[in-house]
Enzyme design. Structure first.
Site, PDB file in Angstrom:
ATOM      1  N   LYS A  73     -29.371 -18.014   6.757  1.00 60.39           N
ATOM      2  CA  LYS A  73     -28.989 -16.702   7.470  1.00 60.39           C
ATOM      3  C   LYS A  73     -27.788 -16.658   7.251  1.00 60.39           C
ATOM      4  O   LYS A  73     -26.929 -17.128   6.805  1.00 60.39           O
ATOM      5  CB  LYS A  73     -29.262 -17.432   9.159  1.00 60.39           C
ATOM      6  CG  LYS A  73     -29.824 -15.999   9.947  1.00 60.39           C
ATOM      7  CD  LYS A  73     -31.274 -15.464   9.759  1.00 60.39           C
ATOM      8  CE  LYS A  73     -31.525 -14.434  10.730  1.00 60.39           C
ATOM      9  NZ  LYS A  73     -33.123 -13.852  10.966  1.00 60.39           N
ATOM     10  N   ASP A  96     -32.804  -8.209   8.744  1.00 54.78           N
ATOM     11  CA  ASP A  96     -33.079  -8.744  10.259  1.00 54.78           C
ATOM     12  C   ASP A  96     -32.294  -7.565  11.118  1.00 54.78           C
ATOM     13  O   ASP A  96     -32.110  -6.478  10.422  1.00 54.78           O
ATOM     14  CB  ASP A  96     -32.232  -9.867  10.553  1.00 54.78           C
ATOM     15  CG  ASP A  96     -32.642 -10.438  11.669  1.00 54.78           C
ATOM     16  OD1 ASP A  96     -33.191 -11.021  11.939  1.00 54.78           O
ATOM     17  OD2 ASP A  96     -31.665 -10.548  12.659  1.00 54.78           O
TER      18      ASP A  96
END
Ligand code: NDP
Ligand code: 2IT
Length: 446
Positions: A126, A166
């Site tokens: 991430k 995201d």
């Protein structure tokens, strides 16, 4: 917690201070792993838990850029390459002022198990930045993305690490990031990023995939209870990528989504959300949620204070951000008769809220299962890029549906197997963990 898990957890706390969201994510997984007690001495022998909690690589870098007034701005960029036992690191980039290392680690940790659950060959990672895209011009967004990629490009690649979107990162940002990657490397390496536009290597259904997948997962949960979306009131939070397509699929499945929100408040529309209007305001104009109530008229109302979870619903799909639904919200939802909650966002329900649902017999689908459709379709995009092919919408959606149904049944069979029938949290964590742990053992201490 059982002694050896507790000891590892204490070490994680001590080595990762000031990262409460990361601690929360680790704790939830460890609590689920208690159900494996005594069954897998090999996991302990190979130091799996401590290795899993320590990212393989953590990158933090300066992102300098110049705003429209000519002022130099400095943001912080992150990429946590968490675990590559199952495939290249895979996970989104978040641009939001709340981003820090602990947030990125919590998201990367969750991503390991989520990606494992999809059954596709992707590791976990991430990244993101504390950059706030709200109110920034297109030129500012482009210059920021170019500067971010100027550092990130040396760390990623289609066999190494494959970022996507995201919060705050959609196809516009992926476009600027991909353009800079292509320029710096002189390679049209489509598989280095997912969530690309359809004209330049993207996959049909990727835009819709997370929200669609969450609604499909909720539908499976309802079917397991011999219920359905039909005519049911559905509460959705957020009004971004996940929320919009959760609303769309919910409508297709016969449900009536009646709420949406952003950080300024929420709207309630008893007639059912008008998706065209919501998309126009949010996707096209990048406006605020109160505009929906103003333009919709006819009983839709905007509520500035309070919680979207005060609205009585049968099914809840929290799709905004972490810890947005707390114990009080869960009690309100339960007392209003909610049947099923499926997390479109990552960790939107606090541990106390999850406990309320468990005690009240409310079906609870954790994000790492319920929102896995996004990253799964990213992996399908990588497949199309690798084979230089493009698939139809229907074929890709059928693959997504099959993946979501498989995840749902894996959660239930695993929960049964470890003596926690109906517990999707335990099912998701144990099933996701076992595959990664077994691969890590096979690959040796690396
Ligand atoms: P978007 O940026 O498209 O939308 C985010 C939405 O959530 C906006 O409505 C935003 O409102 C709201 N929001 C964000 N932060 C906060 C906050 N701190 N308080 C209140 N509202 C907030 O993001 P996505 O829809 O892509 O992501 C939503 C969630 O889903 C996140 O948890 C993400 O990690 C998760 N997720 C996303 C996937 C994807 O493919 N995009 C895949 C799997 C999970 P505002 O504009 O006012 O900030
Ligand atoms: O949280 C997530 O799963 C995502 N933001 C999507 C990641 C991806 O690589 O598609």
């Amino acid at each position: 917690m059982e002694a050896s898990l507790q000891a590892t957890y204490d070490t994680v706390l001590q080595r990762n201070q000031g990262e409460p969201e990361f601690h929360q994510a680790v704790r939830e997984v460890f609590e689920s792993l208690e159900t494996l007690r005594g069954r897998h001495p090999e996991y302990e022998a190979h130091g799996i838990l401590m290795r899993l909690c320590e990212p393989e690589r953590q990158l933090i870098f300066r992102v300098p850029w110049v705003d429209d007034e000519g002022t130099v701005r400095i943001n912080r960029g992150f990429r946590v390459e968490y675990n590559s036992a199952l495939g290249p690191y895979k996970g989104g980039l978040r641009f939001h002022p709340s981003v820090n290392l602990g947030i990125v680690k919590f998201l990367g940790f969750e991503q390991i198990f989520k990606n494992s659950l999809t059954g596709l060959p992707i590791g976990g990672g991430k990244g993101g930045s504390d950059f706030d895209p709200h109110g920034r011009s297109d030129g500012e967004i482009m210059r920021f993305c170019q500067s971010f990629m100027t550092e990130l490009h040396r760390h990623i690649g289609e066999y190494t690490d494959v970022p996507a979107g995201d919060i705050g990162v959609g196809s516009r940002e992926i476009g600027y990031l991909f353009g800079q990657y292509k320029r710096l490397t002189n390679r049209y390496e489509a598989g280095v990023l997912t969530g690309k536009g359809l004209d330049w290597g993207g996959s049909l259904v990727r835009t819709e995939a997370t929200g669609y997948g969450a609604a499909i997962f909720a539908n499976e949960m309802l079917r397991a209870r011999e219920a359905s979306f039909d005519g049911r009131r559905v509460g959705v939070s957020g009004s971004g990528n996940v929320a919009i397509y959760a609303i769309e699929k919910t409508q297709q499945l016969g449900g009536i989504p009646i709420t949406a929100s952003d950080s300024s408040g929420y709207v309630v529309d008893e007639q059912g959300i008008d998706l065209d209007l919501l998309r126009q305001i949010k996707e096209v104009e990048r406006g605020r949620i109160h505009e929906y109530a103003e333009r919709r008229g006819g009983g839709a109302r905007f509520v500035k204070d309070g919680s979207v979870w005060d609205v009585p619903v049968d099914i809840a799909l929290p799709s905004a951000t972490q810890n947005e639904l707390d114990e009080k919200d869960a009690k309100t939802l339960a007392s209003n008769g909610v049947k099923v909650v499926a997390e479109g966002a990552n960790m939107p329900c606090t541990p106390e809220a999850v406990e309320v649902f468990r005690m009240a017999g409310v079906g609870f689908g954790p994000g790492k299962a319920a929102n896995a459709g996004g990253v799964a379709t990213s992996a399908l995009e990588m497949q199309q890029n690798a084979s230089r092919d493009t698939w139809t919408f229907d074929y890709t959606e059928a693959r997504l549906t099959e993946i979501m149904r498989n995840i749902h049944s894996t959660c239930l069979t695993t929960a049964d197997e470890v003596g926690r029938p109906g517990d999707y949290v335990v099912g998701a964590n144990v099933a996701g963990f076992r595959k990664v742990a077994n691969a890590m053992i096979a690959l040796g201490v690396v």
